[in-house]
Design an enzyme around this catalytic site. Structure first.
Site, PDB file in Angstrom:
ATOM      1  CE1 TYR A  16      -3.318   2.921   0.755  1.00  0.00           C
ATOM      2  CE2 TYR A  16      -1.881   3.380   2.617  1.00  0.00           C
ATOM      3  CZ  TYR A  16      -2.906   3.753   1.775  1.00  0.00           C
ATOM      4  OH  TYR A  16      -3.522   4.976   1.949  1.00  0.00           O
ATOM      5  CD  GLU A  38      -7.118   7.395   5.682  1.00  0.00           C
ATOM      6  OE1 GLU A  38      -7.085   7.434   6.929  1.00  0.00           O
ATOM      7  OE2 GLU A  38      -6.148   7.040   5.000  1.00  0.00           O
ATOM      8  CD1 TRP A  46      -3.040   1.933   6.277  1.00  0.00           C
ATOM      9  CD2 TRP A  46      -5.117   2.740   6.402  1.00  0.00           C
ATOM     10  NE1 TRP A  46      -3.552   1.991   4.989  1.00  0.00           N
ATOM     11  CE2 TRP A  46      -4.828   2.488   5.056  1.00  0.00           C
ATOM     12  CE3 TRP A  46      -6.375   3.248   6.729  1.00  0.00           C
ATOM     13  CZ2 TRP A  46      -5.732   2.711   4.026  1.00  0.00           C
ATOM     14  CZ3 TRP A  46      -7.278   3.478   5.704  1.00  0.00           C
ATOM     15  CH2 TRP A  46      -6.958   3.211   4.380  1.00  0.00           C
TER      16      TRP A  46
END
Length: 183
Positions: A16, A38, A46
């Site tokens: 990512y 988000e 995350w």
């Protein structure tokens, strides 16, 4: 070369980081996807949300904001029963609110891309901190964008979430000096 330290948790995080994070995006579909992810991250790591990304993609019709804006209570109940996503009632409801607000912003600006990038006159804010330096949780820019998003009806768009979002979609480039992802 030193990769940004936050990305070193797993192969998925590294991928990512190396292929998405901090790269300027002008694709409304991607901008919406990251906005939802988000927001889902609030209070979580995350990596937790990134590991659920494909489950979100399946559950949310490929992050199709037009379809999500039409979700009804039955669909929200279905999402609350989906074990592969974060099943927080407020976060699930925010997907519909944010899809509707996203569409309204597109109607006003022609695209969400045009709305988002106007905050930086179309050019990313590039920061090159030294490896090991702490990244801010928010900035004056994220404060302003957050306030405006909330005014437009978006939820889960506090200044910390917005700063993380701006980093994710490349409006702000916070890769550390020497990071191999910067080119």
């Amino acid at each position: 070369m030193t990769r940004c330290a936050w990305a070193m948790g797993s192969e998925l995080m590294i991928t990512y980081h190396d292929t998405e994070w901090g790269r300027p995006s002008h694709d409304d579909a991607y901008l919406f996807e990251l906005l939802l992810l988000e927001g889902a991250q609030a209070g979580l790591s995350w990596s937790t949300v990134l590991n659920k990304r494909e489950n979100y993609r399946r559950a949310l019709d490929g992050f199709d904001f037009t379809r999500i804006a039409r979700y009804d209570q039955e669909k929200l109940d279905e999402l609350m029963a989906e074990p592969g996503i974060v099943r927080n009632r407020l976060k699930v409801a925010s997907t519909v609110k944010n899809a509707r607000a996203f569409l309204a912003a597109r109607d006003e600006w022609g695209s969400f891309d045009a709305y988002l990038w106007k905050w930086v006159d179309g050019s990313p804010v590039v920061n090159r901190r030294r490896p090991g330096a702490a990244l801010p949780a928010s900035t004056e820019l994220s404060d302003r964008v957050s306030k405006d998003l909330k005014r437009r009806g978006f939820t889960f768009t506090g200044t910390t979430i917005v700063y993380s979002y701006l980093q994710a979609v490349g409006v702000v480039d916070d890769h550390v000096k020497g990071c191999p992802a910067i080119g």
